[in-house]
Structures are given as structure tokens and as C-alpha cells.
Design an enzyme around this catalytic site. Sequence first.
Site, PDB file in Angstrom:
ATOM      1  N   ARG A  49       4.557 -13.783 -15.208  1.00 54.55           N
ATOM      2  CA  ARG A  49       5.119 -12.492 -14.842  1.00 54.55           C
ATOM      3  C   ARG A  49       4.874 -11.451 -15.941  1.00 54.55           C
ATOM      4  O   ARG A  49       4.868 -10.254 -15.713  1.00 54.55           O
ATOM      5  CB  ARG A  49       6.617 -12.596 -14.536  1.00 54.55           C
ATOM      6  N   TYR A 101       0.010   9.029   3.732  1.00 55.60           N
ATOM      7  CA  TYR A 101       0.228   7.649   4.166  1.00 55.60           C
ATOM      8  C   TYR A 101       1.694   7.455   4.572  1.00 55.60           C
ATOM      9  O   TYR A 101       2.595   7.617   3.762  1.00 55.60           O
ATOM     10  CB  TYR A 101      -0.162   6.686   3.042  1.00 55.60           C
ATOM     11  N   ASP A 170      -2.232  10.070  -5.088  1.00 55.21           N
ATOM     12  CA  ASP A 170      -2.737   8.891  -4.383  1.00 55.21           C
ATOM     13  C   ASP A 170      -4.223   9.134  -4.149  1.00 55.21           C
ATOM     14  O   ASP A 170      -4.608   9.957  -3.323  1.00 55.21           O
ATOM     15  CB  ASP A 170      -1.977   8.704  -3.068  1.00 55.21           C
ATOM     16  N   LYS A 195      -8.520  -1.059  -0.291  1.00 56.00           N
ATOM     17  CA  LYS A 195      -9.525  -0.312   0.455  1.00 56.00           C
ATOM     18  C   LYS A 195     -10.873  -0.416  -0.280  1.00 56.00           C
ATOM     19  O   LYS A 195     -11.335  -1.508  -0.523  1.00 56.00           O
ATOM     20  CB  LYS A 195      -9.057   1.129   0.645  1.00 56.00           C
TER      21      LYS A 195
HETATM   22  C1  LIG Z   1      -3.519   1.791   2.504  1.00 51.22           C
HETATM   23  C2  LIG Z   1      -2.923   2.925   1.759  1.00 51.22           C
HETATM   24  C3  LIG Z   1      -1.761   2.767   1.000  1.00 51.22           C
HETATM   25  C4  LIG Z   1      -1.000   1.462   0.950  1.00 51.22           C
HETATM   26  O1  LIG Z   1      -1.735   0.453   0.358  1.00 51.22           O
HETATM   27  P1  LIG Z   1      -1.514  -1.130   0.640  1.00 51.22           P
HETATM   28  O2  LIG Z   1      -2.500  -1.767  -0.257  1.00 51.22           O
HETATM   29  O3  LIG Z   1      -1.785  -1.342   2.109  1.00 51.22           O
HETATM   30  O4  LIG Z   1      -0.088  -1.416   0.303  1.00 51.22           O
HETATM   31  C5  LIG Z   1      -1.299   3.858   0.296  1.00 51.22           C
HETATM   32  N1  LIG Z   1      -1.928   5.057   0.332  1.00 51.22           N
HETATM   33  C6  LIG Z   1      -3.037   5.246   1.070  1.00 51.22           C
HETATM   34  C7  LIG Z   1      -3.690   6.579   1.076  1.00 51.22           C
HETATM   35  C8  LIG Z   1      -3.561   4.190   1.816  1.00 51.22           C
HETATM   36  O5  LIG Z   1      -4.657   4.394   2.551  1.00 51.22           O
END
Ligand SMILES: *Cc1c(COP(=O)(O)O)cnc(C)c1O
Length: 369
Positions: A49, A101, A170, A195
Site C-alpha cells: 500500500r 464526464y 481532466d 483510455k
Molecule cells: C473514462 C473517463 C473518466 C473515468 O475514468 P475511469 O478510468 O473509467 O475511472 C474520467 N474522465 C474522463 C474524461 C473519462 O473519459
Amino acid sequence: MTDTPSAISRLLHHRSQGLSKGEAVSLPIHATSVFHLTGEPDGSHFYGRNGNPTVEGVEAEIGILEGADVVCFPSGMAAIASVFYSVLRPGDTVLVPSDGYYNVRNLLAAQFEPMGVTVRICPTADMAEADMTGCRLVLVESPSNPGLAVCDIAEVAQHAKAAGALVMADNTTATPLCQQPLDLGADFSVLSDTKAMAGHSDVLCGHVATRDAKLFDGVKTWRRLAGAIVGPFDAYLLHRGLETLEVRLDRMNANALAVSEAVQGHKAVLAVSYPGLGNDPFHQVARRQMSGFGPIVSFTLASQANADAFISACPLLSPATSFGGVHSSAERRARWGDAVPEGFVRFAAGIEPTADLVAAVTQALDALS
Ligand SMILES: *Cc1c(COP(=O)(O)O)cnc(C)c1O
């Protein structure tokens, strides 16, 4: 060759620079929860951890791309949550995009509003003009998912700073190779590495990057206390994906641009959004702050039936949520309740040869009319 190699070259050679003779060139997967610990703790690894060398290896690589310190998480949402939990306190106000999101607004509504945090929302396109008075934290998501609205991140950061607010960007849809929010004045860059960063649709992960030692410590402490640890196998998959990020993105960006141009002229398509298109309303601001426009193209067909028929008819499209993987995919976003027309398709370009993809998309659209 330039004097200083690009970030991606430095990422590729980062590990080999620290090796001694006989060590593995590839990043080893340290599958262990505990480490040999004799005597008194002295800052070495001791428990999973608190730190794992595979995770630290990938954090160092992403740190090269971001030019910042990086903390990895088991998902993008865990990364975003770590900033909310380490920064927001009862009485604070947070401003988030109304068209970003969706799960971010769900998290704030479920966990933070009941604790006395005020949540304000604003469309991405209007973020630079938003009232930030009294805000502790401002979230920007540019280009936004799924609508692909863009805001001037430097301008948002300037206004936020004047109001005494921190900025979290983000950067999932762009990645640090196409856009550098920290250079534009953001305090945090957060990504869903699920992604394009990991890029093969086989792992969930995320990260937070910051150049501020105190903010970094807050995020890292929250991770240790809450236990939101990415496992060494998943960290390895992210590392593996990062090694090809640049070549994958080049192809994905080229595919997204070619598809956006092809669908723009098609009679079955009512509207197209892609910040790389010269006539997109966000093109000028996107050009100023981005060096590539990302893998997502959004377009609207006449009806739900047309959108569903297009997605199932196109042989090079997986019907799937998410984006940034090697296979092109698409989905009708209204099925999740996004505030978009019933025929709105979020198309995510993969790395297929461009001519194949454009032909497949065009033929599937032709079959609609
Ligand atoms: C997919 C996504 C998230 C969340 O990510 P996870 O890995 O699915 O938890 C947050 N912000 C954006 C812009 C996303 O496309």
C-alpha cells in the site's frame, strides 16, 4: 537531433539509464504485497500500500510526459476522487463542467454535497467566463467528453488564480502528448489512463500529476490512507501501453480527422463535432493549446434507429463504451442519459489503416439513406 530529446524518447530510455549489468531491460512486475524488512524501517519498500517498484516505474514514465510528480490510481475516477478528497473541506465550493464526464458530478452529489460542499456547474464552452468567486477548486475538461467542447485552459487558470481557486484539468481526451494543462497554469492534471494512455482496452487505471509538493503530498497521503492502490500487473499493462502511445495517437488522431471530414459531408449526418476540423467552433482555441486533437469524433444522425443501425452495420466498429483503444468503437450516448440528441454517436478512432476506416464508415452511412 535536438539537444534535448522529446519526452517520449526520454520515457522509452528512462529505465535503461539506471540499470546495472545483468538487470532486466523490461520493467519487472513485482508481484508482492510485502518486502524483506529487517530491523527498523528505513524508507525502503515494506508494504504494497505504501509503494511498489513496478508502480513507481510507471509513475516515473508518466512524470516525464507531464513534467511533474505523478501518483497512479486503479482508475481515472479514483484519481479524480483523490483530488476532491485531499482538497475539499466542508464549506468549500467546487466548480465543475455540466457537460463533462458524468460520474464526476455523481461522486460530488453522493459524497461531497452531504458533507457541506457546494457544487456549481457551468458548460465547458463558458468556463473562462464563469463566476469563480469563493471557489476552492475548478475542474476543466477540454475537449469535454462526449460533446468535445473546448475552453481556453490558460484563461480559466488565470481567473481561478485571481479568485484563489485551484485548477484540476481532466486531460483524458487529449493526453499529455497533445495538451499540457500544467504548462497552461493548471495545478493538477488528472487522467483516466484506461483510455489512450494504456490504450488496449484491457485495464482500468488513472493518475494525478502536479508540480506542487504540498498538493502532491495531499494526494499521495490520501491514496495511502484510503488504499486506492493500482496493482503491479495493471501498472505493467499501463507501462506497456505507454511505450507505443505516440505512434498509436498519431494514427488515432489522423483517423479521427479523416473520419470527421468524411462524415461532415455526408447527407445522413446532421452535425459533427471535432476540434481538429477547420470549421469547428472550437478549432481556433484548440489549435492554440493542443498539438493533436484526440481520437473522439461526435456526430448526430437523424434518429436512434439510424445511430443503432450505423453502429451495427460498420464492420470496423466495436459497439462499446470508452475510447482510446486500438479498435475503433462507437456508441449512442443518449443510452446513458447524456444531454444529447437520440441519434448522437460518440465515435472513437482506433489504429486501423485510415483508408479502411473511412471506407467502412462511409459505406455504413450510405446504407442508412
Ligand atoms: C473514462 C473517463 C473518466 C473515468 O475514468 P475511469 O478510468 O473509467 O475511472 C474520467 N474522465 C474522463 C474524461 C473519462 O473519459
